[in-house]
Scaffold this motif. Structure first.
Motif, PDB file in Angstrom:
ATOM      1  N   PHE A  80     -23.012 -83.468 -25.165  1.00 55.68           N
ATOM      2  CA  PHE A  80     -23.323 -84.805 -25.679  1.00 55.68           C
ATOM      3  C   PHE A  80     -23.252 -84.883 -27.200  1.00 55.68           C
ATOM      4  O   PHE A  80     -23.599 -85.905 -27.777  1.00 55.68           O
ATOM      5  CB  PHE A  80     -24.689 -85.270 -25.178  1.00 55.68           C
ATOM      6  N   GLN A  81     -22.813 -83.818 -27.837  1.00 58.15           N
ATOM      7  CA  GLN A  81     -22.618 -83.813 -29.286  1.00 58.15           C
ATOM      8  C   GLN A  81     -21.243 -84.395 -29.607  1.00 58.15           C
ATOM      9  O   GLN A  81     -20.275 -84.109 -28.904  1.00 58.15           O
ATOM     10  CB  GLN A  81     -22.712 -82.393 -29.850  1.00 58.15           C
ATOM     11  N   PRO A  82     -21.127 -85.189 -30.669  1.00 57.99           N
ATOM     12  CA  PRO A  82     -19.819 -85.748 -31.031  1.00 57.99           C
ATOM     13  C   PRO A  82     -18.751 -84.685 -31.288  1.00 57.99           C
ATOM     14  O   PRO A  82     -17.571 -84.927 -31.055  1.00 57.99           O
ATOM     15  CB  PRO A  82     -20.114 -86.542 -32.309  1.00 57.99           C
ATOM     16  N   SER A  83     -19.153 -83.513 -31.726  1.00 56.56           N
ATOM     17  CA  SER A  83     -18.181 -82.463 -32.051  1.00 56.56           C
ATOM     18  C   SER A  83     -17.740 -81.643 -30.851  1.00 56.56           C
ATOM     19  O   SER A  83     -16.831 -80.819 -30.965  1.00 56.56           O
ATOM     20  CB  SER A  83     -18.771 -81.530 -33.107  1.00 56.56           C
ATOM     21  N   PHE A  84     -18.325 -81.846 -29.675  1.00 54.86           N
ATOM     22  CA  PHE A  84     -17.992 -81.006 -28.526  1.00 54.86           C
ATOM     23  C   PHE A  84     -16.534 -81.156 -28.104  1.00 54.86           C
ATOM     24  O   PHE A  84     -15.920 -80.199 -27.626  1.00 54.86           O
ATOM     25  CB  PHE A  84     -18.921 -81.278 -27.340  1.00 54.86           C
ATOM     26  N   GLY A  85     -15.950 -82.312 -28.280  1.00 54.77           N
ATOM     27  CA  GLY A  85     -14.542 -82.493 -27.931  1.00 54.77           C
ATOM     28  C   GLY A  85     -13.632 -81.567 -28.711  1.00 54.77           C
ATOM     29  O   GLY A  85     -12.601 -81.108 -28.204  1.00 54.77           O
ATOM     30  N   PHE A  86     -14.029 -81.272 -29.949  1.00 52.18           N
ATOM     31  CA  PHE A  86     -13.225 -80.335 -30.748  1.00 52.18           C
ATOM     32  C   PHE A  86     -13.356 -78.919 -30.199  1.00 52.18           C
ATOM     33  O   PHE A  86     -12.409 -78.143 -30.244  1.00 52.18           O
ATOM     34  CB  PHE A  86     -13.626 -80.405 -32.225  1.00 52.18           C
ATOM     35  N   LEU A  87     -14.528 -78.582 -29.661  1.00 48.57           N
ATOM     36  CA  LEU A  87     -14.690 -77.270 -29.027  1.00 48.57           C
ATOM     37  C   LEU A  87     -13.821 -77.184 -27.779  1.00 48.57           C
ATOM     38  O   LEU A  87     -13.142 -76.182 -27.553  1.00 48.57           O
ATOM     39  CB  LEU A  87     -16.158 -77.016 -28.681  1.00 48.57           C
ATOM     40  N   LEU A  88     -13.825 -78.235 -26.968  1.00 50.59           N
ATOM     41  CA  LEU A  88     -12.950 -78.268 -25.796  1.00 50.59           C
ATOM     42  C   LEU A  88     -11.483 -78.188 -26.209  1.00 50.59           C
ATOM     43  O   LEU A  88     -10.681 -77.535 -25.546  1.00 50.59           O
ATOM     44  CB  LEU A  88     -13.164 -79.557 -25.000  1.00 50.59           C
ATOM     45  N   GLY A  89     -11.150 -78.853 -27.310  1.00 48.54           N
ATOM     46  CA  GLY A  89      -9.780 -78.876 -27.793  1.00 48.54           C
ATOM     47  C   GLY A  89      -9.260 -77.527 -28.248  1.00 48.54           C
ATOM     48  O   GLY A  89      -8.047 -77.325 -28.342  1.00 48.54           O
ATOM     49  N   LEU A  90     -10.163 -76.586 -28.525  1.00 46.89           N
ATOM     50  CA  LEU A  90      -9.727 -75.249 -28.920  1.00 46.89           C
ATOM     51  C   LEU A  90      -8.909 -74.584 -27.815  1.00 46.89           C
ATOM     52  O   LEU A  90      -7.971 -73.825 -28.096  1.00 46.89           O
ATOM     53  CB  LEU A  90     -10.937 -74.370 -29.263  1.00 46.89           C
TER      54      LEU A  90
END
Length: 179
Positions: A80-90
């Protein structure tokens, strides 16, 4: 079998490298500047698409099960953090980088592979950030503000990371090929 074991060990090593790279951070806006993409790009060019993506998957899974290896800690609630999509994008970024740089790429192809991976990272991270900020948190962030805080502010550093990956690719590849 021996090569598979070697690649598993290298994928685990790059998961650790990614975790360490995340602790080197500069807080700016919603998402801090870290060396995550640098580690991801190295995993893609050095391990290839499959094992590069595996290394990043291991990193993300370890953070989701509770190890405090993400910028703001860890745990399942991090989705639910806004930055989690960038972690998934890795994960797809490492795969794309590995695909583009397959074989014995020259430095230009390594740089282009990292650039393609960076584009993939933003294609996953920005929509996820928008979704969390605008739907879940109801903050109504406009597209220009989202692009600024989620991408544009990071691009100069991202280009430096790509230059670093390009410069380190050959010596690291030689070191990994030594038995």
């Amino acid at each position: 079998m021996r090569d598979q074991t070697r690649m598993l060990v290298l994928a685990a090593l790059f998961a650790v490298v990614t975790a360490v790279a995340n602790f080197i951070k500069i807080p700016v806006g919603v998402v801090p500047i870290t060396l995550l993409f640098f580690a991801t790009a190295l995993s893609g060019v050095l391990l290839g698409p499959k094992w590069g993506a595996v290394s990043q998957t291991v990193y993300v899974v370890l953070g989701l099960v509770g190890l405090p290896i993400f910028t703001g800690g860890g745990g399942l609630g991090y989705v639910f953090q806004p930055s989690f999509g960038f972690l998934l994008g890795l994960i797809p970024a490492a795969w794309v980088i590995g695909m583009v740089s397959r074989g014995e790429p020259g430095l230009v192809r390594v740089a282009l592979a990292a650039l393609a991976g960076l584009g993939t990272l933003y294609l996953v991270g920005l929509p996820y950030m928008w979704l969390i900020l605008n739907v879940y948190l109801k903050s109504a962030m406009a597209l220009p503000a989202l692009l600024w805080s989620g991408m544009l502010i990071f691009l100069p550093g991202d280009f430096l990371k790509i230059a670093g990956v390009t410069a380190l690719y050959r010596p690291l590849r030689r070191a990994l090929e030594r038995r």
